[in-house]
Design a protein around this motif. Structure first.
Motif, PDB file in Angstrom:
ATOM      1  N   LYS A 160       0.843  -0.852  -0.139  1.00 35.63           N
ATOM      2  CA  LYS A 160      -0.300   0.164  -0.219  1.00 35.63           C
ATOM      3  C   LYS A 160       0.679   1.242   0.337  1.00 35.63           C
ATOM      4  O   LYS A 160       0.172   2.021  -0.953  1.00 35.63           O
ATOM      5  N   ALA A 161       1.615   1.181   1.076  1.00 37.93           N
ATOM      6  CA  ALA A 161       2.338   2.467   0.851  1.00 37.93           C
ATOM      7  C   ALA A 161       4.024   2.735  -0.200  1.00 37.93           C
ATOM      8  O   ALA A 161       4.089   3.890  -0.044  1.00 37.93           O
ATOM      9  N   PHE A 162       4.531   1.742  -0.385  1.00 35.27           N
ATOM     10  CA  PHE A 162       5.601   1.832  -1.272  1.00 35.27           C
ATOM     11  C   PHE A 162       5.357   1.101  -1.947  1.00 35.27           C
ATOM     12  O   PHE A 162       6.297   0.881  -4.196  1.00 35.27           O
ATOM     13  N   GLY A 163       4.007   0.742  -3.008  1.00 35.34           N
ATOM     14  CA  GLY A 163       4.030  -0.305  -3.991  1.00 35.34           C
ATOM     15  C   GLY A 163       4.682  -1.380  -4.727  1.00 35.34           C
ATOM     16  O   GLY A 163       4.770  -1.902  -5.571  1.00 35.34           O
ATOM     17  N   LEU A 164       4.912  -2.105  -3.515  1.00 35.64           N
ATOM     18  CA  LEU A 164       5.999  -3.149  -3.239  1.00 35.64           C
ATOM     19  C   LEU A 164       4.760  -4.242  -4.029  1.00 35.64           C
ATOM     20  O   LEU A 164       3.772  -4.156  -2.602  1.00 35.64           O
ATOM     21  N   PRO A 165       5.107  -5.043  -5.016  1.00 42.96           N
ATOM     22  CA  PRO A 165       4.290  -6.464  -5.171  1.00 42.96           C
ATOM     23  C   PRO A 165       3.830  -7.441  -4.841  1.00 42.96           C
ATOM     24  O   PRO A 165       4.926  -8.365  -5.056  1.00 42.96           O
ATOM     25  N   SER A 166       3.521  -7.152  -3.426  1.00 43.72           N
ATOM     26  CA  SER A 166       3.914  -8.575  -3.142  1.00 43.72           C
ATOM     27  C   SER A 166       2.613  -9.104  -1.899  1.00 43.72           C
ATOM     28  O   SER A 166       0.848  -9.113  -2.601  1.00 43.72           O
ATOM     29  N   CYS A 167       2.025 -10.327  -2.427  1.00 46.27           N
ATOM     30  CA  CYS A 167       0.970 -11.619  -1.618  1.00 46.27           C
ATOM     31  C   CYS A 167       1.481 -12.670  -0.862  1.00 46.27           C
ATOM     32  O   CYS A 167       2.703 -12.688  -0.336  1.00 46.27           O
ATOM     33  N   CYS A 168       0.222 -12.618  -0.156  1.00 43.68           N
ATOM     34  CA  CYS A 168       1.165 -13.842   0.820  1.00 43.68           C
ATOM     35  C   CYS A 168       0.236 -14.538   0.871  1.00 43.68           C
ATOM     36  O   CYS A 168      -1.249 -15.063   0.479  1.00 43.68           O
ATOM     37  N   ILE A 169       0.648 -16.353   1.082  1.00 43.67           N
ATOM     38  CA  ILE A 169      -0.817 -17.210   1.125  1.00 43.67           C
ATOM     39  C   ILE A 169      -0.496 -17.359   3.126  1.00 43.67           C
ATOM     40  O   ILE A 169       0.274 -17.185   3.710  1.00 43.67           O
ATOM     41  N   ARG A 170      -2.315 -18.245   2.914  1.00 39.30           N
ATOM     42  CA  ARG A 170      -1.914 -18.752   4.931  1.00 39.30           C
ATOM     43  C   ARG A 170      -1.520 -20.352   4.408  1.00 39.30           C
ATOM     44  O   ARG A 170      -3.351 -20.753   4.493  1.00 39.30           O
ATOM     45  N   PRO A 171      -1.254 -20.791   4.338  1.00 40.70           N
ATOM     46  CA  PRO A 171      -1.140 -22.562   4.531  1.00 40.70           C
ATOM     47  C   PRO A 171      -1.506 -23.280   5.363  1.00 40.70           C
ATOM     48  O   PRO A 171      -1.699 -22.302   6.650  1.00 40.70           O
ATOM     49  N   PHE A 172      -2.858 -24.056   5.357  1.00 43.15           N
ATOM     50  CA  PHE A 172      -3.277 -25.096   6.605  1.00 43.15           C
ATOM     51  C   PHE A 172      -2.431 -25.737   6.910  1.00 43.15           C
ATOM     52  O   PHE A 172      -1.391 -25.673   6.854  1.00 43.15           O
ATOM     53  N   ASN A 173      -3.040 -27.137   7.143  1.00 42.65           N
ATOM     54  CA  ASN A 173      -1.516 -28.193   7.958  1.00 42.65           C
ATOM     55  C   ASN A 173      -0.840 -28.881   6.393  1.00 42.65           C
ATOM     56  O   ASN A 173      -1.517 -30.007   5.402  1.00 42.65           O
ATOM     57  N   ILE A 174       0.226 -28.332   6.111  1.00 44.40           N
ATOM     58  CA  ILE A 174       0.771 -28.880   4.651  1.00 44.40           C
ATOM     59  C   ILE A 174       1.854 -30.733   5.359  1.00 44.40           C
ATOM     60  O   ILE A 174       2.345 -30.148   6.441  1.00 44.40           O
ATOM     61  N   TYR A 175       1.461 -31.274   4.172  1.00 42.14           N
ATOM     62  CA  TYR A 175       2.547 -32.490   4.753  1.00 42.14           C
ATOM     63  C   TYR A 175       3.668 -32.644   3.441  1.00 42.14           C
ATOM     64  O   TYR A 175       2.923 -32.656   2.294  1.00 42.14           O
ATOM     65  N   SER A 176       4.631 -33.773   4.110  1.00 37.49           N
ATOM     66  CA  SER A 176       4.907 -34.202   2.368  1.00 37.49           C
ATOM     67  C   SER A 176       5.598 -35.006   2.873  1.00 37.49           C
ATOM     68  O   SER A 176       6.328 -35.444   4.076  1.00 37.49           O
ATOM     69  N   PRO A 177       6.606 -36.294   1.898  1.00 39.02           N
ATOM     70  CA  PRO A 177       7.816 -36.852   2.559  1.00 39.02           C
ATOM     71  C   PRO A 177       9.095 -36.092   2.716  1.00 39.02           C
ATOM     72  O   PRO A 177       9.900 -37.069   3.832  1.00 39.02           O
ATOM     73  N   ARG A 178       9.265 -34.700   2.725  1.00 42.79           N
ATOM     74  CA  ARG A 178      10.208 -34.629   2.845  1.00 42.79           C
ATOM     75  C   ARG A 178      10.646 -33.875   4.845  1.00 42.79           C
ATOM     76  O   ARG A 178      11.086 -33.236   5.166  1.00 42.79           O
ATOM     77  N   GLN A 179       8.959 -34.071   4.919  1.00 43.06           N
ATOM     78  CA  GLN A 179       8.822 -33.503   6.762  1.00 43.06           C
ATOM     79  C   GLN A 179       9.738 -34.770   7.229  1.00 43.06           C
ATOM     80  O   GLN A 179       9.555 -35.244   7.419  1.00 43.06           O
ATOM     81  N   ASP A 180      10.336 -33.748   8.658  1.00 44.71           N
ATOM     82  CA  ASP A 180      11.669 -34.983   9.137  1.00 44.71           C
ATOM     83  C   ASP A 180      10.633 -35.210  10.552  1.00 44.71           C
ATOM     84  O   ASP A 180      10.554 -35.064  11.488  1.00 44.71           O
ATOM     85  N   PRO A 181       9.938 -36.520  10.568  1.00 46.37           N
ATOM     86  CA  PRO A 181       9.451 -37.825  11.510  1.00 46.37           C
ATOM     87  C   PRO A 181      10.158 -37.308  12.747  1.00 46.37           C
ATOM     88  O   PRO A 181       9.245 -37.804  13.949  1.00 46.37           O
ATOM     89  N   GLY A 182      11.247 -37.538  13.102  1.00 45.54           N
ATOM     90  CA  GLY A 182      11.988 -37.294  13.934  1.00 45.54           C
ATOM     91  C   GLY A 182      12.230 -36.142  14.551  1.00 45.54           C
ATOM     92  O   GLY A 182      12.176 -36.760  15.839  1.00 45.54           O
ATOM     93  N   ASN A 183      11.891 -35.063  14.097  1.00 47.83           N
ATOM     94  CA  ASN A 183      11.587 -33.490  14.537  1.00 47.83           C
ATOM     95  C   ASN A 183      10.314 -33.482  15.442  1.00 47.83           C
ATOM     96  O   ASN A 183       9.655 -33.803  15.110  1.00 47.83           O
ATOM     97  N   PRO A 184      10.630 -33.638  16.292  1.00 48.21           N
ATOM     98  CA  PRO A 184       9.396 -32.776  17.865  1.00 48.21           C
ATOM     99  C   PRO A 184       8.391 -32.449  17.470  1.00 48.21           C
ATOM    100  O   PRO A 184       7.131 -32.591  17.519  1.00 48.21           O
ATOM    101  N   TYR A 185       8.773 -31.552  16.215  1.00 51.11           N
ATOM    102  CA  TYR A 185       7.868 -29.963  15.933  1.00 51.11           C
ATOM    103  C   TYR A 185       7.114 -31.519  14.338  1.00 51.11           C
ATOM    104  O   TYR A 185       6.357 -29.825  14.529  1.00 51.11           O
TER     105      TYR A 185
END
Ligand code: UD2
Length: 306
Positions: A160-185
Motif C-alpha cells: 500500500k505505502a511503497f507499491g511493492l508487488p507483494s502477496c501472501c498465502i496462509r497454508p493450513f496443514n502442509i504435509y510431504s515425505p520431506r517433513q522430518d518425522p524425527g523432529n518433535p515439531y
C-alpha cells in the motif's frame, strides 16, 4: 528452454526446507534460482547440485544483497514451530518479524517484480466459524501466529505505502515425505506414518474428533506458481488449503489402511493449546488465481509409501 541470461532470477529463502526444496524442484529449469538457507533443518543435498545455494540468514546483510541481485523473492524461511515459539518468543520474532522486514526493506530499495510471503493459518487462532475465510478474525494463540501475522501485515503495508508487488498465502496443514518425522515439531501425518512403518500404534492426542485441512506440498507449490504469474494477486492474502477437512481419527485409520498395519490406536491427553476444528475456505484463491488443489489426501499419503 530460455537461456540462463533471459531467465527470471528468483531468490528462495529457506530453499532447503520442506516448501522451499519442492519449489526449487518445480522452478529450477524455468528460472535462475538462488537459495538462501541457514541449514537449520536440512542439508545442501535437499536441492540439485546445480542450484546456487548460499548459506546465510534472512536477518543478515547477505539477505539484502541477494534481494538486490534477483527479480523475485519467495520468502519461505522461518522459525516454523508453534511449540518452539512458546518457549522462545524472542527467537521466533527475530526470525519471522525482523527477518521478513529485512527482506522487505531490501525489496523496497531495489526493483523487485514480486515478493511472496508464506504466512500460516495459525494467524486465525481458534476459529469461531469453519470453513475459515480470509476475513475471519485474526486472533493468534501463539507467538508464532503473531509473528506470521506481523510479517503479512508488513507485506501488505509495503504494497500500500511503497507499491511493492507483494502477496501472501496462509497454508493450513502442509504435509510431504520431506517433513522430518524425527523432529518433535513435525506434523501429525509424519508422526502417524513413522509409527505405521514401525508397525506401532499411532498416538492420538485427545479423542480424535478434532479436524484439520491437510494440503499436499505439491498443491502449495501450485498456488505459489500461480502467485508468480498473476499480477492480480499483489496486495492480497490467500488461504492455501483444500477446502476439505478430516478428523484425526479418520486420518489414523487411513494411514493404517495404506500401510496395511493392523494395530489399535493409542490415546493420550489432548495437547494444550490445540485448536479443535480447522478447515479452509479457498473461494478467493479459486476465483482470483484459478487455484484448484489436485492431490487427494489418500494420493498424498500413498506418496509416503512409495
Ligand atoms: C499446524 C501447523 C502449525 C500452525 C497450525 C495453525 C504443522 C506441523 N503445524 O499445527 O505450524 O500452522 O497448524 O493452526 O503443520 N496429533 C496427534 N498425534 C500426533 C501428533 C498430532 O493426535 O502424534 C494431533 C494434534 O493434537 C492436533 C492434530 O493432530 O490436534 C494436528 O497436529 P499438528 O501438530 O500436525 O498440526 P497443528 O494443527 O497443531
Amino acid at each position: 528452454m530460455p537461456t540462463q541470461n533471459d531467465m527470471q532470477k528468483i531468490l528462495i529463502t529457506g530453499g532447503l526446507g520442506q516448501v522451499g526444496s519442492y519449489l526449487v524442484d518445480a522452478l529450477h529449469e524455468k528460472a535462475k534460482i538462488t537459495v538462501l538457507d541457514n541449514y537449520s533443518s536440512t542439508t545442501r543435498e535437499a536441492v540439485p547440485p546445480e542450484v546456487n545455494v548460499i548459506k546465510g540468514d534472512v536477518k543478515d546483510r547477505i539477505a539484502a544483497d541477494l534481494v538486490n541481485q534477483n527479480d523475485v523473492v519467495i520468502h519461505t524461511a522461518a522459525q516454523i514451530s508453534v511449540t518452539a515459539s512458546m518457549k522462545d518468543p524472542l527467537f521466533d520474532a527475530q526470525n519471522n518479524v525482523f527477518g521478513t522486514l529485512n527482506l522487505l526493506e531490501a525489496a523496497r530499495r531495489f526493483s523487485i517484480s514480486k515478493f511472496i510471503y508464506i504466512s500460516s493459518a495459525a494467524v486465525y487462532g481458534d476459529p469461531i466459524e469453519v470453513p475459515i475465510t480470509e476475513s475471519h478474525p485474526q486472533d493468534p494463540l501463539s507467538p508464532y501466529g503473531v509473528s506470521k501475522l506481523s510479517g503479512e501485515k508488513y507485506c501488505m503495508m509495503y504494497h500500500k505505502a511503497f507499491g511493492l508487488p507483494s502477496c501472501c498465502i496462509r497454508p493450513f496443514n502442509i504435509y510431504s515425505p520431506r517433513q522430518d518425522p524425527g523432529n518433535p515439531y513435525s506434523g501429525v501425518i509424519s508422526r502417524f506414518i513413522e509409527k505405521a512403518r514401525a508397525g506401532q500404534s499411532p498416538v492420538i492426542f485427545g479423542d480424535g474428533t478434532q479436524t484439520r485441512d491437510f494440503i499436499s506440498v505439491h498443491d502449495i507449490v501450485d498456488i505459489i506458481t500461480l502467485l508468480l504469474e498473476k499480477e492480480d494477486a499483489n496486495g492480497h492474502v490467500f488461504n492455501a488449503g483444500t477446502g476439505n477437512s478430516i478428523t484425526v481419527s479418520e486420518l489414523a485409520n487411513m494411514v493404517l489402511d495404506i500401510f496395511d498395519v493392523d494395530v489399535p490406536v493409542q490415546y493420550m491427553p489432548e495437547r494444550p493449546g490445540d485448536i479443535k476444528y480447522s478447515c479452509s475456505d479457498i473461494s478467493k484463491a479459486r476465483k482470483t488465481l484459478g487455484f484448484e488443489p489436485k492431490v487427494s489426501l489418500r494420493e498424498g499419503l500413498m506418496e509416503f509409501a512409495e
